[in-house]
Design an enzyme around this catalytic site. Structure first.
Site, short mmCIF file in Angstrom:
data_model
loop_
_atom_site.label_atom_id
_atom_site.label_comp_id
_atom_site.label_asym_id
_atom_site.label_seq_id
_atom_site.Cartn_x
_atom_site.Cartn_y
_atom_site.Cartn_z
N SER A 114 13.54 30.76 111.52
CA SER A 114 14.46 31.73 110.96
C SER A 114 15.79 31.71 111.73
O SER A 114 16.45 30.66 111.76
CB SER A 114 13.81 33.13 110.97
OG SER A 114 14.53 34.01 110.16
N ASP A 268 9.94 31.25 100.06
CA ASP A 268 10.92 31.80 101.00
C ASP A 268 12.17 32.16 100.20
O ASP A 268 12.73 31.33 99.48
CB ASP A 268 11.25 30.75 102.07
CG ASP A 268 12.08 31.31 103.21
OD1 ASP A 268 13.07 32.03 102.94
OD2 ASP A 268 11.76 31.03 104.37
N HIS A 296 8.22 33.15 104.30
CA HIS A 296 9.08 32.97 105.46
C HIS A 296 8.31 32.99 106.78
O HIS A 296 8.90 32.84 107.84
CB HIS A 296 10.12 34.11 105.45
CG HIS A 296 11.30 33.90 106.35
ND1 HIS A 296 12.26 32.94 106.11
CD2 HIS A 296 11.68 34.54 107.48
CE1 HIS A 296 13.19 33.00 107.05
NE2 HIS A 296 12.86 33.95 107.90
#
Length: 317
Positions: A114, A268, A296
């Site tokens: 991320s 995602d 995610h």
């Protein structure tokens, strides 16, 4: 799930990186193995022991750290006295370089999730000769479109939760930059204002994943919640401190010669902007691995296996 067993650090410390900040670091695995550094997300999440398990402990010297203001690093972003002006992408990349030199490492594999992928990419673009490979997941590049998607665009998918999120800022700011509006609230001298804003921000964060609001245990920790929300909005409201829009994508050619694997869940939400595909096209030495029905979460079934497969592939290169 194909992860390596739990291990404990064989060394750890607090590195003075300047500006009154001390960054927590730890090393695990083989002291003489291939160096790899793990970059957590958020920004502001902090590292967890789970990240150690993506690497063969016999082959890797695994370095974990808590970025400025996060986890065990000091001062913590939850303290309103903490100076956030010295928490930018340039500071974080410089901290990584200082830690690399402190540990006597020449080059290392950079693993990021991320926001950690934003930081890992920018670090590799700044210091390409210090990066042997990149392994990234939950791909992000810190663009304005990504922030707009996360703070406004996803409201079309989660309208009820988004309306509550929007209504958490003053009415005059609801049609503007929501990240900036929340950041102002989180910098308020009033602790009740800060606490309410932090709760509203994390409620929205959890509404965007397959879990009911407030179901993520870390968000029930008041200090974590405050520091996380303050750090995320500090970055979101300032183009991730990259100095402009789409900087990471613009400079992707500087990654030429660095092998990389990007592991991305097909569910995602960042995929709605095509970011992983744009990055793959701009970075010729990268490979994009898609995992069906995953989102995610780096620990999700399928994603974890592919991340481990990537580190296994690079362990002797």
């Amino acid at each position: 799930m194909a992860l390596y067993p739990d291990i404990e650090p064989y060394d750890h410390g607090m590195l003075d990186v300047g500006d009154g900040n001390r960054v927590y670091w730890e090393t695990c695995g083989n002291p003489h193995g291939k160096p790899a550094v793990v970059l957590h997300g958020g920004p502001g999440s902090g590292c967890t022991p789970f990240f150690r398990r993506y690497f063969d402990p016999d082959a890797y010297r695994i370095v974990l750290l808590d970025q400025r203001g996060a986890g065990r690093s000091t001062p913590h972003a939850s303290d309103p006295a903490t100076d956030m002006s010295v928490n930018t992408i340039k500071h974080l990349t410089a901290d990584l370089e200082l830690l690399r030199r402190h540990l006597g490492i020449g080059r290392w594999l950079v693993w990021g999730v991320s926001f950690g992928s934003v930081l890992g990419l920018r670090y590799a673009q700044t210091y390409p000769d210090r990066v042997s490979e990149l392994v990234l997941t939950g791909i992000a590049t810190g663009s304005r479109a990504e922030v707009d998607l996360l703070t406004r665009g996803l409201g079309r998918i989660f309208p009820e939760a988004w309306e509550a999120f929007r209504d958490g800022v003053p009415e005059a700011e609801r049609d503007g930059d929501l990240a900036a509006a929340y950041n102002r609230l989180l910098e308020s001298p009033d602790p009740d204002v800060r606490a309410t804003a932090a709760r509203a921000w994390t409620d929205w964060e959890t509404a965007c994943v397959p879990a009911p609001p407030r179901s993520v245990p870390r968000y029930e920790d008041e200090a974590f919640r405050a520091g996380f929300a303050r750090t995320v909005t500090h970055y979101f409201a300032h183009d991730h401190w990259l100095g402009g829009d789409e900087v990471v994508l613009r400079d992707a050619d500087s990654l030429r010669g660095i092998p990389g694997v990007m592991v991305q869940g097909t569910l995602d939400f960042g995929n709605l902007l095509g970011i992983p595909w744009r990055l793959r096209e701009a970075w010729p030495d990268s490979e994009l691995v898609l995992v069906d029905l995953a989102g995610h979460n780096a620990g999700a079934s399928g994603i974890a296996e592919q991340l481990t497969a990537a580190t296994d592939r690079f362990r002797r290169s």
